[in-house]
Design a protein around this motif. Structure first.
Motif, PDB file in Angstrom:
ATOM      1  N   GLU A  79       0.932   3.923   2.067  1.00  0.00           N
ATOM      2  CA  GLU A  79       1.567   4.227   3.353  1.00  0.00           C
ATOM      3  C   GLU A  79       0.638   3.815   4.481  1.00  0.00           C
ATOM      4  OE1 GLU A  79       2.025   8.381   4.129  1.00  0.00           O
ATOM      5  OE2 GLU A  79       0.307   8.913   2.900  1.00  0.00           O
ATOM      6  N   HIS A  80       1.089   3.971   5.692  1.00  0.00           N
ATOM      7  CA  HIS A  80       0.297   3.688   6.895  1.00  0.00           C
ATOM      8  C   HIS A  80      -0.198   2.246   6.957  1.00  0.00           C
ATOM      9  CE1 HIS A  80       0.513   7.889   7.432  1.00  0.00           C
ATOM     10  NE2 HIS A  80      -0.387   8.204   6.538  1.00  0.00           N
ATOM     11  N   ALA A  81       0.382   1.343   6.186  1.00  0.00           N
ATOM     12  CA  ALA A  81      -0.119  -0.031   6.216  1.00  0.00           C
ATOM     13  C   ALA A  81       0.634  -0.866   7.242  1.00  0.00           C
ATOM     14  CB  ALA A  81      -0.024  -0.661   4.844  1.00  0.00           C
ATOM     15  N   LEU A  82       1.721  -0.313   7.801  1.00  0.00           N
ATOM     16  CA  LEU A  82       2.392  -1.029   8.893  1.00  0.00           C
ATOM     17  C   LEU A  82       1.573  -0.819  10.152  1.00  0.00           C
ATOM     18  CD1 LEU A  82       6.151  -0.076   8.394  1.00  0.00           C
ATOM     19  CD2 LEU A  82       4.978  -2.130   7.617  1.00  0.00           C
ATOM     20  N   TYR A  83       1.610  -1.800  11.054  1.00  0.00           N
ATOM     21  CA  TYR A  83       0.826  -1.686  12.276  1.00  0.00           C
ATOM     22  C   TYR A  83       1.604  -0.913  13.331  1.00  0.00           C
ATOM     23  CZ  TYR A  83      -1.974  -4.975   9.792  1.00  0.00           C
ATOM     24  OH  TYR A  83      -2.739  -5.546   8.815  1.00  0.00           O
ATOM     25  N   PRO A  84       1.052   0.213  13.791  1.00  0.00           N
ATOM     26  CA  PRO A  84       1.814   1.079  14.702  1.00  0.00           C
ATOM     27  C   PRO A  84       2.124   0.428  16.043  1.00  0.00           C
ATOM     28  CG  PRO A  84      -0.463   1.856  14.484  1.00  0.00           C
ATOM     29  CD  PRO A  84      -0.267   0.779  13.455  1.00  0.00           C
ATOM     30  N   TRP A  85       1.356  -0.613  16.421  1.00  0.00           N
ATOM     31  CA  TRP A  85       1.579  -1.244  17.725  1.00  0.00           C
ATOM     32  C   TRP A  85       2.592  -2.384  17.638  1.00  0.00           C
ATOM     33  CZ3 TRP A  85      -3.136  -1.207  15.137  1.00  0.00           C
ATOM     34  CH2 TRP A  85      -3.486  -2.400  14.507  1.00  0.00           C
ATOM     35  N   MET A  86       3.158  -2.601  16.460  1.00  0.00           N
ATOM     36  CA  MET A  86       4.158  -3.654  16.318  1.00  0.00           C
ATOM     37  C   MET A  86       5.485  -3.042  15.885  1.00  0.00           C
ATOM     38  SD  MET A  86       2.197  -6.600  14.200  1.00  0.00           S
ATOM     39  CE  MET A  86       0.553  -7.097  14.638  1.00  0.00           C
ATOM     40  N   PHE A  89       0.833  -1.206   0.000  1.00  0.00           N
ATOM     41  CA  PHE A  89       0.000   0.000   0.000  1.00  0.00           C
ATOM     42  C   PHE A  89       0.865   1.253   0.000  1.00  0.00           C
ATOM     43  CE2 PHE A  89      -2.327  -3.442   1.842  1.00  0.00           C
ATOM     44  CZ  PHE A  89      -3.609  -3.302   1.351  1.00  0.00           C
ATOM     45  N   TYR A 113       9.530   1.027  16.432  1.00  0.00           N
ATOM     46  CA  TYR A 113       8.139   1.096  15.995  1.00  0.00           C
ATOM     47  C   TYR A 113       8.054   1.999  14.762  1.00  0.00           C
ATOM     48  CZ  TYR A 113       6.718  -1.280  20.225  1.00  0.00           C
ATOM     49  OH  TYR A 113       6.542  -2.222  21.192  1.00  0.00           O
ATOM     50  N   HIS A 128       6.454   4.585  13.862  1.00  0.00           N
ATOM     51  CA  HIS A 128       6.478   6.051  13.994  1.00  0.00           C
ATOM     52  C   HIS A 128       7.845   6.587  14.399  1.00  0.00           C
ATOM     53  CE1 HIS A 128       6.447   6.497  18.453  1.00  0.00           C
ATOM     54  NE2 HIS A 128       5.877   5.306  18.401  1.00  0.00           N
ATOM     55  N   GLN A 129       8.749   5.665  14.744  1.00  0.00           N
ATOM     56  CA  GLN A 129      10.082   6.115  15.153  1.00  0.00           C
ATOM     57  C   GLN A 129      11.060   6.195  13.984  1.00  0.00           C
ATOM     58  OE1 GLN A 129      10.417   2.920  18.193  1.00  0.00           O
ATOM     59  NE2 GLN A 129      11.008   4.581  19.556  1.00  0.00           N
TER      60      GLN A 129
END
Lengths: 260, 256
Positions: A79-86, A77, A126, A128-129
């Motif tokens: 963007e944003h398709a990675l899970y932020p909690w993993m 995809f 993560y 977002h980092q």
């Protein structure tokens, strides 16, 4: 894996998005779909992935009608398709864990793939980092780890800056060469299409129809695309961008119904 | 993250200030009213100290916490399950949500007579009232969060071949956790209020609510204020320390 489109039509209510799309994509071929935004290219890709169903006609993968998603046809995809909690490692390993591989093995393979996309050392971070470019490297690792036979890319680098995008295109090209899946790439970036694809389909505005097809063949390419300058100009002209500095003639914006 | 630690310090300072303020007004009232109507703060604190040394106090506390744990725990589990199911099945979503909104407006304590007759005099009606109070905000927050899970997160999991169970466990559940925690904190407030009031009414075996009601009946105002103090302090500790800690633990990734 060969992909066949037979009179594929898609409409949302009264809105016709795709009209009678016919095409065959050979096993191992790399095809780019370019066209104006909202023209239905992504819809086409989602139908191959099995996320959406055609209203008419059929989409076949290796001769079998596509009915639902399968790990052998994977989608990257925008963007944003990675899970932020993993963590990045967990995100990549998930692709194998969903196929019931033991977590430990999946994690080990995930680490290998992360280092293949030059993310070694970032396993525990993560999403977002890390930067947008690193997130998309991770998304590529997650797509390739399942060894898909069909790789679908939905404007994978659309949100990245030009320089990062070119780097990621090289990473992707290398992975494709090593793994040789059938690739369908949806992009706005004509240079990206020319750099990566063996064949480029230019779409009209909605309802999407193929305006013209360019066959480049599977040849070695670099980011220096001067050899493809003529094709580039022609594609851009089809998309309504005038590349000839001639104020006297204005190239018309392509309309629906024009096919080549 | 530096901002979260500064807000942590700021909120701690705010709490100290608020407590001082509340105790000050209590003391002012105690100065103006006769001591049999409003005890001094230090008298109540003295009684509290005395209580902390008695076995009866801990027996009552244990009973109350047991009821809270059973009711609140059951409500969280049921709320998460129903919230996830309601959020993923669009056919049941709207009617379920409407039913919750209607039932939620009934004060939990209003259920006491019904449950008391249905279940008899005992722990059960109190536990069920606590559960009813905590269930609705939990289910509603989970359901709303489930509806708004990002499309791309679901699509990506489907493409990777996730089964329905894997999807719930690995995608939906962690995706709704932030809202679940907010809902659970809201639910705790409801559960706590329901617990104390139900105990005051039902008066079955020792407990914080019964102890408060009994002090009132014998006009022991020091006992009343001591019990209120215990109820307030416990709620603050559970909410601000325990639940906040669980939140930071579960949402670790957000605080990095």
């Amino acid at each position: 894996m060969q992909l066949q489109f037979e009179k594929v039509t898609k409409s949302f209510g009264d809105l016709n998005v795709i009209e009678a799309f016919d095409n065959t994509i050979a096993d191992g071929e790399i095809v780019a779909l370019v066209g104006p935004s909202g023209c239905g290219k992504s819809t086409l890709l989602h139908m191959v992935a099995g996320l959406q169903q055609a209203t008419g006609g059929s989409v076949r993968a290796a001769g079998q009608p596509v009915e639902k998603p399968a790990p052998e046809r994977t989608l990257v995809f925008q963007e944003h398709a990675l899970y932020p909690w993993m963590t990045l490692e967990e995100n990549v390993a998930l692709a194998l864990e969903f196929q019931d591989q033991p977590a430990k093995e999946a994690r080990a393979k995930a680490r290998q793939w992360l280092s293949r996309v030059k993310l070694g050392g970032f396993e525990g971070y993560y999403p977002h980092q890390v930067s947008g470019g690193m997130r998309q490297r991770c998304a590529l690792a997650r797509a390739f780890i399942a060894r898909p036979k069909v790789l679908l890319l939905d404007e994978p680098f659309g949100a990245l800056d030009a320089l990062t995008r070119m780097t990621l295109q090289s990473v992707l090209k290398e992975l494709i060469e090593e793994e040789r899946p059938t690739v369908v790439l949806v992009t706005h970036d004509v240079d990206e299409a020319l750099y990566l694809a063996d064949r480029v389909l230019v779409f009209s505005q909605r309802p999407a129809r193929v305006l013209k097809e360019f066959t480049l063949g599977h040849i070695p390419k670099t980011h220096d695309l001067t050899a493809f300058a003529d094709i580039r100009c022609e594609v851009l002209a089809l998309l309504g961008i005038d590349t000839k500095d001639d104020p006297g003639t204005e190239s018309p914006i392509p309309n629906k119904g024009v096919t080549a | 993250m530096s901002t979260s630690t500064t807000t942590g310090v700021a909120s701690k300072r705010a709490y100290v200030l608020a407590i001082a303020f509340i105790l000050f007004f209590w003391q002012v009232a105690a100065w103006f009213l006769p001591s049999f109507l409003m005890p001094d703060v230090h008298v109540a604190l003295g009684r509290l100290w005395q209580e902390l040394g008695s076995i009866e106090f801990y027996a009552g506390l244990g009973n109350s916490m047991g009821r809270l744990g059973a009711g609140y725990g059951a409500a969280l589990v049921a709320g998460v399950v129903l919230g996830l199911v309601g959020g993923t099945l669009s056919a049941v979503r709207s009617p379920l949500k409407a039913a919750i909104i209607i039932l939620q407006s009934i004060p939990s304590i209003a259920w006491v007579p019904l449950f008391l007759i249905l279940m008899g005099f005992g722990n059960m009606p109190i536990i069920v009232v606590v559960a009813v109070g905590a269930f609705f905000p939990t289910a509603l927050s989970v359901m709303n969060a489930t509806e708004s899970v990002e499309r791309v997160h679901i699509d990506a999991a489907r493409v990777m071949g996730a089964s329905r169970l894997q999807m719930l466990k690995r995608i939906y559940f962690p995706a709704v956790t932030p809202e679940l925690i907010t809902g659970a904190q809201l639910a705790f407030g409801n559960a706590w209020r329901a617990l104390i009031s139900a105990e005051m009414i039902v008066g079955f075996s020792a407990g914080l609510g019964k102890s408060l009601a009994y002090s009132g009946e014998i006009a022991d105002m020091t006992g009343v204020m001591t019990n209120i103090l215990v109820i307030a302090v416990l709620a603050a500790v559970i909410d601000q320390v325990l639940l906040e800690r669980v939140k930071h633990r579960l949402l670790r990734y957000q605080y990095l």
